[in-house]
Design an enzyme around this catalytic site. Structure first.
Site, PDB file in Angstrom:
ATOM      1  N   LYS A 184      -6.177  38.268  -5.703  1.00  0.00           N
ATOM      2  CA  LYS A 184      -4.792  38.120  -6.188  1.00  0.00           C
ATOM      3  C   LYS A 184      -4.849  37.017  -7.248  1.00  0.00           C
ATOM      4  CE  LYS A 184      -1.249  36.163  -6.254  1.00  0.00           C
ATOM      5  NZ  LYS A 184      -0.711  35.631  -7.525  1.00  0.00           N
ATOM      6  N   GLU A 259      -9.123  25.040  -1.722  1.00  0.00           N
ATOM      7  CA  GLU A 259      -9.520  24.175  -2.846  1.00  0.00           C
ATOM      8  C   GLU A 259      -8.218  23.780  -3.530  1.00  0.00           C
ATOM      9  OE1 GLU A 259     -12.483  23.134  -3.618  1.00  0.00           O
ATOM     10  OE2 GLU A 259     -13.771  24.433  -2.429  1.00  0.00           O
ATOM     11  N   CYS A 293      -8.080  20.390 -11.841  1.00  0.00           N
ATOM     12  CA  CYS A 293      -7.896  19.679 -10.563  1.00  0.00           C
ATOM     13  C   CYS A 293      -8.733  18.419 -10.505  1.00  0.00           C
ATOM     14  CB  CYS A 293      -8.277  20.609  -9.421  1.00  0.00           C
ATOM     15  SG  CYS A 293      -9.908  21.326  -9.648  1.00  0.00           S
ATOM     16  N   GLU A 390       0.105  14.871  -9.681  1.00  0.00           N
ATOM     17  CA  GLU A 390      -0.744  15.506 -10.698  1.00  0.00           C
ATOM     18  C   GLU A 390       0.095  15.728 -11.960  1.00  0.00           C
ATOM     19  OE1 GLU A 390      -2.198  19.081  -8.407  1.00  0.00           O
ATOM     20  OE2 GLU A 390      -4.028  18.644  -9.501  1.00  0.00           O
TER      21      GLU A 390
HETATM   22  P1  NAP Z   1      -0.344  27.503  -7.269  1.00  0.00           P
HETATM   23  O1  NAP Z   1       1.041  27.578  -7.742  1.00  0.00           O
HETATM   24  O2  NAP Z   1      -0.601  26.964  -5.910  1.00  0.00           O
HETATM   25  O3  NAP Z   1      -0.925  28.987  -7.402  1.00  0.00           O
HETATM   26  C1  NAP Z   1      -2.260  29.317  -7.100  1.00  0.00           C
HETATM   27  C2  NAP Z   1      -2.340  30.759  -6.674  1.00  0.00           C
HETATM   28  O4  NAP Z   1      -1.569  30.922  -5.473  1.00  0.00           O
HETATM   29  C3  NAP Z   1      -1.722  31.746  -7.674  1.00  0.00           C
HETATM   30  O5  NAP Z   1      -2.411  32.963  -7.598  1.00  0.00           O
HETATM   31  C4  NAP Z   1      -0.306  31.906  -7.154  1.00  0.00           C
HETATM   32  O6  NAP Z   1       0.296  33.112  -7.520  1.00  0.00           O
HETATM   33  C5  NAP Z   1      -0.550  31.896  -5.655  1.00  0.00           C
HETATM   34  N1  NAP Z   1       0.619  31.510  -4.879  1.00  0.00           N
HETATM   35  C6  NAP Z   1       1.703  30.800  -5.276  1.00  0.00           C
HETATM   36  N2  NAP Z   1       2.574  30.672  -4.248  1.00  0.00           N
HETATM   37  C7  NAP Z   1       2.027  31.317  -3.188  1.00  0.00           C
HETATM   38  C8  NAP Z   1       2.431  31.539  -1.850  1.00  0.00           C
HETATM   39  N3  NAP Z   1       3.573  31.050  -1.384  1.00  0.00           N
HETATM   40  N4  NAP Z   1       1.623  32.250  -1.044  1.00  0.00           N
HETATM   41  C9  NAP Z   1       0.439  32.725  -1.490  1.00  0.00           C
HETATM   42  N5  NAP Z   1      -0.007  32.557  -2.758  1.00  0.00           N
HETATM   43  C10 NAP Z   1       0.765  31.850  -3.594  1.00  0.00           C
HETATM   44  O7  NAP Z   1      -1.255  26.646  -8.239  1.00  0.00           O
HETATM   45  P2  NAP Z   1      -1.413  26.799  -9.816  1.00  0.00           P
HETATM   46  O8  NAP Z   1      -0.266  26.142 -10.457  1.00  0.00           O
HETATM   47  O9  NAP Z   1      -1.737  28.199 -10.205  1.00  0.00           O
HETATM   48  O10 NAP Z   1      -2.761  25.990 -10.054  1.00  0.00           O
HETATM   49  C11 NAP Z   1      -2.786  24.645 -10.255  1.00  0.00           C
HETATM   50  C12 NAP Z   1      -3.174  23.919  -8.964  1.00  0.00           C
HETATM   51  O11 NAP Z   1      -4.459  24.362  -8.529  1.00  0.00           O
HETATM   52  C13 NAP Z   1      -3.304  22.423  -9.168  1.00  0.00           C
HETATM   53  O12 NAP Z   1      -2.772  21.739  -8.071  1.00  0.00           O
HETATM   54  C14 NAP Z   1      -4.821  22.231  -9.236  1.00  0.00           C
HETATM   55  O13 NAP Z   1      -5.239  20.926  -8.911  1.00  0.00           O
HETATM   56  C15 NAP Z   1      -5.304  23.256  -8.265  1.00  0.00           C
HETATM   57  N6  NAP Z   1      -6.703  23.621  -8.506  1.00  0.00           N
HETATM   58  C16 NAP Z   1      -7.644  23.245  -7.590  1.00  0.00           C
HETATM   59  C17 NAP Z   1      -8.986  23.561  -7.813  1.00  0.00           C
HETATM   60  C18 NAP Z   1     -10.045  23.155  -6.827  1.00  0.00           C
HETATM   61  O14 NAP Z   1     -11.159  23.672  -6.931  1.00  0.00           O
HETATM   62  N7  NAP Z   1      -9.758  22.284  -5.874  1.00  0.00           N
HETATM   63  C19 NAP Z   1      -9.359  24.249  -8.968  1.00  0.00           C
HETATM   64  C20 NAP Z   1      -8.361  24.613  -9.888  1.00  0.00           C
HETATM   65  C21 NAP Z   1      -7.041  24.303  -9.632  1.00  0.00           C
HETATM   66  P3  NAP Z   1       1.409  33.160  -8.691  1.00  0.00           P
HETATM   67  O15 NAP Z   1       0.720  32.719  -9.913  1.00  0.00           O
HETATM   68  O16 NAP Z   1       1.796  34.573  -8.707  1.00  0.00           O
HETATM   69  O17 NAP Z   1       2.515  32.225  -8.276  1.00  0.00           O
END
Ligand code: NAP
Length: 486
Positions: A184, A259, A293, A390
């Protein structure tokens, strides 16, 4: 829009999801629109998959698992290496798609394609080294063995900031171990995942082994967590969403790897090589326009070298060229969307109101697209939002410090624990401080520590589980103990 035409991998006018080796539309006949953050123009529309598509994808993966798991590790490695080769052959197109949909600077996007491909190489090899164990029995008429078997169908939920690398960091070990799955992708970057699916097809990977369903996030995620066929979920994204998934994983006790977000300290000691430290800070802070991140979120510089370090850093930041992500001469592309720009504006405004000084940048750039100038803030203090949340943007906050114990305490004072950086030329301090920092990844005189062969993951509220390295394949395997009576 001209640049969007003529892709070999995707028909940009007719985007489809990838389920059971077929290219399909959404059963609800609904779509969502993608906008290019450099221009604000519509890129294309994407079918909005939902529960029905998620069910079909999981069924296809379950069916495909029967044969995929029976292949030898050598056979699966051949498929992965073919897929790797195809990624590298199509680097330009993959990078262009990524750049258009989420705004990554084209040259950096090319780097991500190579990085993403490196997980396929590494896990093709690691798959051939999934060793079992024999255990000495306590009686002479028994032999004890441990064998490792794939967990089954897995799901990967990925973020937009590394659309390809976060996918191959999960699919590489999963496929090598003998698992099949559903991806997804983030709604802001589905095209990278779908272009990758085209390569999966070209590599001849059997139908149903990889399925990509973009669309209604909640519906797809609910099916992933409620469907008993899915045995493991790997999620990369925000801590906020990660916490909700822990609850969702409880009823069926699904294996979950998280992650999540970070808030990385970057410490420059007085004995550091300031030229190298500023290069490291630049790479760590401004890569992907500050949307990673592991971005340096708090740059602590020893009082005695602060002015000198700032002079070098500001000079380097001034040289960063900002512009349309497809322009090969730029280093800073747009932020992913308007919301991203607003968050950066809010953090900078809050910092300035509380006494920070803007040394460089500090405002939006241009009158179209989602650009923010690369920014350096001095006189930053603990009370400012930028010190705990962040920012996810190109803003480098600088904080002065006086002694080692104090800076270690400050660096560890966060709910997160993903990455931390330190620059020093004192070997004892390097070891001492690295061991004292409560973070899963330490960049010691290194601003870009990520590598396919190394374990990556967080402590505290940055999540659990490790991806990459030999550790990254463990979660896709069950250890089965066999006691043989003879
Ligand atoms: P996000 O809003 O948490 O979304 C990540 C993924 O989860 C997307 O595919 C999103 O889909 C989905 N998602 C959102 N709400 C959900 C829910 N309630 N249930 C299940 N899935 C859901 O994060 P983002 O804004 O895309 O990414 C940025 C974040 O990722 C930052 O906090 C960053 O630090 C973190 N990150 C961490 C790593 C690591 O390796 N630790 C690496 C990269 C990024 P939709 O797009 O359709 O909402």
């Amino acid at each position: 829009m001209e640049k969007n035409k003529g892709f070999k991998l995707l028909d940009i006018e007719d985007i489809k999801l990838f389920i059971n080796g077929e290219w399909v539309s959404s059963s609800s006949n609904s779509y969502f629109t993608l906008k290019n953050p450099s221009t604000g123009e519509t890129v294309t529309k994407v079918p909005r998959g939902g529960r029905k598509e998620a069910i079909e994808a999981i069924e296809a993966a379950s069916e495909a698992f029967q044969n995929w798991a029976k292949l030898t590790a050598y056979e699966r490695a051949d498929y992965l290496l073919k897929l790797r080769d195809l990624m590298l052959e199509n680097e330009d197109e993959l990078a262009t798609i990524m750049s258009i949909e989420m705004g990554k600077a084209y040259t950096e996007a090319c780097g991500e394609v190579k990085y993403a491909a490196s997980f396929l190489t590494w896990y093709a090899e690691e798959g051939r080294r999934i060793y079992g164990e024999t255990i000495p029995a306590s009686v002479s008429n028994k032999r004890l063995f441990v064998v490792k078997q794939p967990v089954g169908v897995i799901a990967a939920i990925t973020p937009w900031n590394f659309p390809l690398a976060m996918m191959t960091r999960k699919l590489g070990p999963a496929l090598a171990a003998g698992c099949t799955g559903i991806v997804k992708p983030a709604s802001q970057s589905p095209l990278s995942a779908l272009a990758f699916a085209k390569l999966v097809e070209m590599a001849g990977i059997p139908k149903g082994v990889v399925n990509i369903v973009a669309g209604a996030t909640q519906e797809i995620s609910d099916e992933i967590f409620e469907n008993p066929s899915v045995k493991k979920i790997s999620f990369t994204g925000s801590t906020e969403v990660g916490k909700t998934l822990v609850e969702k994983s409880a009823p069926l006790l699904k294996k979950l790897a998280l992650e999540l977000g970070g808030h990385a300290p970057f410490i420059v000691f007085e004995d550091a090589d300031l030229e190298k430290a500023s290069e490291g800070a630049l790479a760590s802070k401004f890569r992907n326009a500050g949307q990673t991140c592991v971005c340096a979120n708090r740059i602590y510089v020893h009082e005695n070298v602060k002015d000198k370090f700032l002079k070098i850093l500001v000079e380097k930041v001034k040289q960063l060229k900002i512009g349309n992500s497809l322009d090969e001469t730029i280093q800073i592309g747009p932020l992913v969307n308007e919301e991203g720009v607003r968050k950066v504006e809010e953090h900078v405004l809050d910092a300035v109101e509380k006494g920070a000084t803007v040394l460089q940048g500090g405002r939006r750039f241009g009158d179209q697209g989602c650009f923010y100038e690369p920014t350096v803030l001095a006189d930053v203090t603990k009370e400012m939002k930028i010190m705990t949340e962040e920012t996810f943007g190109p803003v480098a906050p600088i904080i002065a410090f006086n002694n080692e114990d104090e800076v270690i305490k400050e660096a560890n004072d966060t709910i997160y624990g993903l990455a931390a950086y330190l620059y020093t030329s004192d070997i004892s301090r390097a070891v001492r401080v690295s061991e004292s920092l409560n973070f899963g990844v330490i960049g010691l005189n290194d601003g870009v520590p990520g590598a396919a062969q190394a374990p990556f993951g967080g402590m505290n509220q940055s999540g659990y589980g490790r991806e990459g390295g030999h550790q990254g394949i463990r979660d896709y395997l069950e250890e089965k103990y066999i006691s043989l009576g003879i």
